[in-house]
Design a protein around this motif. Structure first.
Motif, PDB file in Angstrom:
ATOM      1  N   GLU A  34      24.233 -21.918  -5.500  1.00 16.51           N
ATOM      2  CA  GLU A  34      23.358 -22.832  -4.765  1.00 16.51           C
ATOM      3  C   GLU A  34      22.932 -24.019  -5.632  1.00 16.51           C
ATOM      4  N   ILE A  35      22.715 -23.791  -6.916  1.00 20.03           N
ATOM      5  CA  ILE A  35      22.377 -24.896  -7.815  1.00 20.03           C
ATOM      6  C   ILE A  35      23.500 -25.923  -7.815  1.00 20.03           C
ATOM      7  N   ASN A  36      24.732 -25.437  -7.804  1.00 21.16           N
ATOM      8  CA  ASN A  36      25.871 -26.358  -7.764  1.00 21.16           C
ATOM      9  C   ASN A  36      25.967 -27.070  -6.414  1.00 21.16           C
ATOM     10  N   VAL A  97      16.078 -38.469   1.419  1.00 21.03           N
ATOM     11  CA  VAL A  97      17.541 -38.530   1.278  1.00 21.03           C
ATOM     12  C   VAL A  97      18.116 -37.120   1.144  1.00 21.03           C
ATOM     13  N   LEU A  98      17.468 -36.285   0.336  1.00 19.06           N
ATOM     14  CA  LEU A  98      17.929 -34.910   0.159  1.00 19.06           C
ATOM     15  C   LEU A  98      17.774 -34.088   1.436  1.00 19.06           C
ATOM     16  N   ALA A  99      16.758 -34.415   2.231  1.00 20.87           N
ATOM     17  CA  ALA A  99      16.581 -33.705   3.505  1.00 20.87           C
ATOM     18  C   ALA A  99      17.799 -33.908   4.395  1.00 20.87           C
ATOM     19  N   GLY A 100      18.366 -35.118   4.363  1.00 24.07           N
ATOM     20  CA  GLY A 100      19.558 -35.383   5.153  1.00 24.07           C
ATOM     21  C   GLY A 100      20.785 -34.708   4.597  1.00 24.07           C
ATOM     22  N   LYS A 101      20.993 -34.813   3.299  1.00 22.47           N
ATOM     23  CA  LYS A 101      22.210 -34.249   2.698  1.00 22.47           C
ATOM     24  C   LYS A 101      22.137 -32.732   2.557  1.00 22.47           C
ATOM     25  N   VAL A 102      21.089 -32.262   1.889  1.00 17.33           N
ATOM     26  CA  VAL A 102      20.962 -30.831   1.609  1.00 17.33           C
ATOM     27  C   VAL A 102      20.538 -30.062   2.850  1.00 17.33           C
ATOM     28  N   GLY A 103      19.597 -30.638   3.625  1.00 13.14           N
ATOM     29  CA  GLY A 103      19.098 -29.936   4.805  1.00 13.14           C
ATOM     30  C   GLY A 103      20.186 -29.647   5.818  1.00 13.14           C
ATOM     31  N   SER A 104      21.043 -30.613   6.087  1.00  9.00           N
ATOM     32  CA  SER A 104      22.113 -30.402   7.054  1.00  9.00           C
ATOM     33  C   SER A 104      23.108 -29.365   6.545  1.00  9.00           C
ATOM     34  N   PHE A 105      23.356 -29.368   5.237  1.00  9.19           N
ATOM     35  CA  PHE A 105      24.277 -28.384   4.658  1.00  9.19           C
ATOM     36  C   PHE A 105      23.721 -26.974   4.797  1.00  9.19           C
ATOM     37  N   ILE A 106      22.432 -26.805   4.475  1.00  9.82           N
ATOM     38  CA  ILE A 106      21.816 -25.479   4.569  1.00  9.82           C
ATOM     39  C   ILE A 106      21.830 -24.974   6.005  1.00  9.82           C
ATOM     40  N   ALA A 107      21.380 -25.826   6.944  1.00  9.99           N
ATOM     41  CA  ALA A 107      21.301 -25.401   8.342  1.00  9.99           C
ATOM     42  C   ALA A 107      22.674 -25.055   8.904  1.00  9.99           C
ATOM     43  N   SER A 108      23.670 -25.868   8.601  1.00 15.39           N
ATOM     44  CA  SER A 108      25.005 -25.628   9.155  1.00 15.39           C
ATOM     45  C   SER A 108      25.665 -24.405   8.529  1.00 15.39           C
ATOM     46  N   LEU A 135      16.577 -17.044  -0.167  1.00 19.42           N
ATOM     47  CA  LEU A 135      15.841 -17.073  -1.436  1.00 19.42           C
ATOM     48  C   LEU A 135      16.579 -17.833  -2.539  1.00 19.42           C
ATOM     49  N   PRO A 136      17.888 -17.634  -2.736  1.00 15.85           N
ATOM     50  CA  PRO A 136      18.581 -18.437  -3.764  1.00 15.85           C
ATOM     51  C   PRO A 136      18.507 -19.934  -3.493  1.00 15.85           C
ATOM     52  N   LYS A 137      18.539 -20.332  -2.226  1.00 20.50           N
ATOM     53  CA  LYS A 137      18.440 -21.746  -1.880  1.00 20.50           C
ATOM     54  C   LYS A 137      17.059 -22.300  -2.228  1.00 20.50           C
ATOM     55  N   SER A 207      16.735 -23.755   6.599  1.00 13.98           N
ATOM     56  CA  SER A 207      17.142 -22.343   6.611  1.00 13.98           C
ATOM     57  C   SER A 207      16.663 -21.650   7.879  1.00 13.98           C
ATOM     58  N   TYR A 208      15.440 -21.961   8.291  1.00 12.65           N
ATOM     59  CA  TYR A 208      14.904 -21.392   9.532  1.00 12.65           C
ATOM     60  C   TYR A 208      15.744 -21.816  10.732  1.00 12.65           C
TER      61      TYR A 208
END
Length: 248
Positions: A34-36, A97-108, A135-137, A207-208
């Motif tokens: 997840e860090i990567n 910016v991270l909400a768009g990039k990381v958030g979409s990745f996590i949700a999908s 939790l790791p995320k 994640s939710y």
């Protein structure tokens, strides 16, 4: 009622997330992955965005100072750029910016596991799936987002430096002198308090939405969009609340 039920479902999910991992080795392996995925892969975007926005902020500060009714020394460009980056741009705009990039990745990614019944398979095997998947995320975001904001601060300041060097509007030595001017230590604490709070929002809200998706691939896409929208909204609202609470 819909909003209240969503808050209740989110709270219940988080209560399952923050439990001791069942196997430490698997958790550490997932954490490194997840860090990567969430952190290292975002460095380029954050550095690029911060560099050019830092340059824009410095140029705007210079122009505002030059049109001021009172003469303001050029070295205040460096000081003002530093303060703007610390207080608002780096912790807040970069988090959006991270909400768009990381958030979409996590949700999908979690949503895809839900619709393909991989999460159901984990539950059948007795695995605490929220802790295993989310939790790791959360830990990776809390850890690496701080590093991303530090990179953003550095690149933003460098952007302002090179803007002055290439445009000739102000001398680099004046810019550096402004950077060396003392500012309240609490500004740095304020920056990283916001960063940690926003990192928690960026990792848990998507994640939710991914974990609770129902339907097929179309619903995964819709929930990913909703995750980004609501994560951004919560960041903006929380930013106002933290600013009022910490800087009042």
């Amino acid at each position: 009622m819909g909003m209240i039920s969503n808050i209740g479902a989110y709270s219940f999910l988080m209560s399952r997330v923050f439990k001791k991992p069942q196997k430490r080795k698997i958790f550490i392996k997932s954490l490194l992955r997840e860090i990567n995925d969430l952190g290292v892969n975002s460095v380029g975007l954050i550095a690029f965005t911060s560099f050019f926005v830092g340059a824009v902020v410095a140029i705007q500060m210079y122009n505002n100072f030059k049109t001021s009714a009172f003469p303001i020394p050029d070295y205040y460009v460096g000081y003002a750029t530093k303060v703007v980056l610390i207080l608002e741009f780096c912790p807040t705009i970069i988090s959006v910016v991270l909400a768009g990039k990381v958030g979409s990745f996590i949700a999908s990614s979690i949503g895809t596991m839900r619709v393909t019944e991989q999460i159901d398979a984990l539950e059948i095997m007795g695995v605490n799936s929220p802790s295993y998947l989310i939790l790791p995320k959360v830990v990776a975001s809390l850890f690496f987002n701080v590093i991303l904001i530090m990179i953003s601060l550095l690149m933003g300041i460098l952007g302002g430096y090179f803007a002055g060097s290439f445009s000739g509007s102000w001398a680099p030595v004046d810019y550096v002198q402004g950077l060396q001017m003392a500012s309240p230590d609490f500004f740095i604490y304020y920056c990283f308090i916001k960063t940690i709070v926003f990192a928690f929002i960026i990792s848990t809200v998507p994640s939710y939405y991914g974990y609770t998706v129902k339907g097929g691939s179309l619903e995964v896409g819709r929930n990913s969009t909703s995750a980004v929208v609501w994560t951004t909204v919560l960041i903006i609202i929380t930013n106002l609340m933290l600013t009022q609470l910490l800087l009042d």
